[in-house]
Write a protein that holds these residues in place. Structure first.
Motif, PDB file in Angstrom:
ATOM      1  N   UNK A   1       0.855  -1.176   0.000  1.00 30.65           N
ATOM      2  CA  UNK A   1       0.000   0.000   0.000  1.00 30.65           C
ATOM      3  C   UNK A   1       0.892   1.227   0.000  1.00 30.65           C
ATOM      4  N   UNK A   2       0.914   1.940  -1.111  1.00 28.38           N
ATOM      5  CA  UNK A   2       1.713   3.150  -1.245  1.00 28.38           C
ATOM      6  C   UNK A   2       0.883   4.366  -0.855  1.00 28.38           C
ATOM      7  N   UNK A   3       1.430   5.195   0.017  1.00 32.12           N
ATOM      8  CA  UNK A   3       0.725   6.366   0.534  1.00 32.12           C
ATOM      9  C   UNK A   3       1.382   7.647   0.049  1.00 32.12           C
TER      10      UNK A   3
ATOM     11  N   UNK B   1      -3.585  -4.139  11.940  1.00 23.11           N
ATOM     12  CA  UNK B   1      -3.277  -2.717  12.071  1.00 23.11           C
ATOM     13  C   UNK B   1      -1.875  -2.573  12.638  1.00 23.11           C
ATOM     14  N   UNK B   2      -1.193  -1.515  12.230  1.00 17.04           N
ATOM     15  CA  UNK B   2       0.131  -1.205  12.753  1.00 17.04           C
ATOM     16  C   UNK B   2       0.157   0.247  13.209  1.00 17.04           C
ATOM     17  N   UNK B   3       0.696   0.462  14.390  1.00 14.40           N
ATOM     18  CA  UNK B   3       0.785   1.792  14.977  1.00 14.40           C
ATOM     19  C   UNK B   3       1.747   2.671  14.186  1.00 14.40           C
ATOM     20  N   UNK B   4       1.517   3.970  14.239  1.00 19.49           N
ATOM     21  CA  UNK B   4       2.368   4.914  13.508  1.00 19.49           C
ATOM     22  C   UNK B   4       3.834   4.794  13.908  1.00 19.49           C
ATOM     23  N   UNK B   5       4.078   4.442  15.169  1.00 15.87           N
ATOM     24  CA  UNK B   5       5.438   4.348  15.681  1.00 15.87           C
ATOM     25  C   UNK B   5       6.118   3.031  15.342  1.00 15.87           C
TER      26      UNK B   5
ATOM     27  N   UNK C   1       3.694  -4.860   8.259  1.00 15.64           N
ATOM     28  CA  UNK C   1       4.862  -4.054   8.569  1.00 15.64           C
ATOM     29  C   UNK C   1       4.863  -2.832   7.668  1.00 15.64           C
ATOM     30  N   UNK C   2       5.660  -1.838   8.039  1.00 14.18           N
ATOM     31  CA  UNK C   2       5.653  -0.581   7.302  1.00 14.18           C
ATOM     32  C   UNK C   2       7.051  -0.024   7.148  1.00 14.18           C
ATOM     33  N   UNK C   3       7.206   0.797   6.128  1.00 13.93           N
ATOM     34  CA  UNK C   3       8.447   1.498   5.843  1.00 13.93           C
ATOM     35  C   UNK C   3       8.094   2.980   5.791  1.00 13.93           C
ATOM     36  N   UNK C   4       8.344   3.687   6.882  1.00 14.80           N
ATOM     37  CA  UNK C   4       7.973   5.099   6.956  1.00 14.80           C
ATOM     38  C   UNK C   4       8.856   5.991   6.091  1.00 14.80           C
ATOM     39  N   UNK C   5      10.030   5.503   5.717  1.00 13.39           N
ATOM     40  CA  UNK C   5      10.896   6.264   4.829  1.00 13.39           C
ATOM     41  C   UNK C   5      10.316   6.282   3.421  1.00 13.39           C
ATOM     42  N   UNK C   6       9.829   5.134   2.965  1.00 11.04           N
ATOM     43  CA  UNK C   6       9.273   5.009   1.623  1.00 11.04           C
ATOM     44  C   UNK C   6       7.752   5.091   1.587  1.00 11.04           C
ATOM     45  N   UNK C   7       7.117   5.401   2.715  1.00  9.86           N
ATOM     46  CA  UNK C   7       5.670   5.639   2.782  1.00  9.86           C
ATOM     47  C   UNK C   7       4.866   4.453   2.258  1.00  9.86           C
TER      48      UNK C   7
END
Length: 126
Positions: free
Chosen positions: A22-24, A50-54, A71-77
Motif C-alpha cells: 500500500x503506497x501512501x 493494524x500497525x501503529x504509527x510508531x 509491517x511498514x516502511x515510513x521512509x518510503x511511505x
C-alpha cells in the motif's frame, strides 16, 4: 488527506504466499496508523491487521494471526501485508486504510479509518 494505492493481489494456491503493498502519498505517512481490511463477496468488510504509527505495536484478527504479518516502511511511505499459508477463506478484496494517530492505537472498527485505498483482489484456489 492521504492517498492510498494497493497492489500485489492475485491468484495463489492453498498454502501459498502473497505480499500486498500500500503506497501512501499526500501527507506525512508517519502521522497515521495503518490497517488492512478485507471483504469477500456477499460479506461485510472485516478487520485483518493494524500497525501503529510508531511501528512498535501491531494487532491481528484471530483468523490470520500467525499467518499474516503487517509491517511498514515510513521512509518510503509504504505499508505491507505478508500473507503466508493462505486458505480458500482468505479469498477477498483487500483494502488498505489510514487513520490519524492518537493517544492509543486505532481500533478495528471501519469507522475509525477515514482514508481507504481502492482494493486489490486475492484469490486462493484449492
Amino acid at each position: 488527506q492521504v492517498q492510498l494505492v494497493e497492489s500485489g493481489g492475485g491468484l495463489v494456491q492453498v498454502g501459498g504466499s502473497l505480499r500486498l503493498s500500500c503506497a501512501a502519498s499526500g501527507r506525512t505517512f508517519s502521522n497515521y496508523d495503518m490497517g488492512w481490511f478485507r471483504q469477500a463477496p456477499g460479506k461485510e468488510r472485516e478487520f485483518v491487521a493494524v500497525i501503529r504509527w510508531s511501528e512498535i505495536f501491531t494487532y491481528y484478527a484471530d483468523s490470520v494471526k500467525g499467518r499474516f504479518t503487517i509491517f511498514r516502511d515510513n521512509v518510503n511511505n509504504t505499508v505491507y501485508l505478508q500473507m503466508n499459508s493462505l486458505k480458500p477463506e482468505d479469498t477477498a478484496v483487500y483494502y488498505c486504510a489510514a487513520a490519524l494517530r492518537g493517544p492509543k492505537m486505532t481500533s478495528t472498527a471501519l469507522s475509525s479509518y477515514p482514508y481507504w485505498g481502492q482494493g486489490t483482489q486475492v484469490t486462493v484456489s484449492s
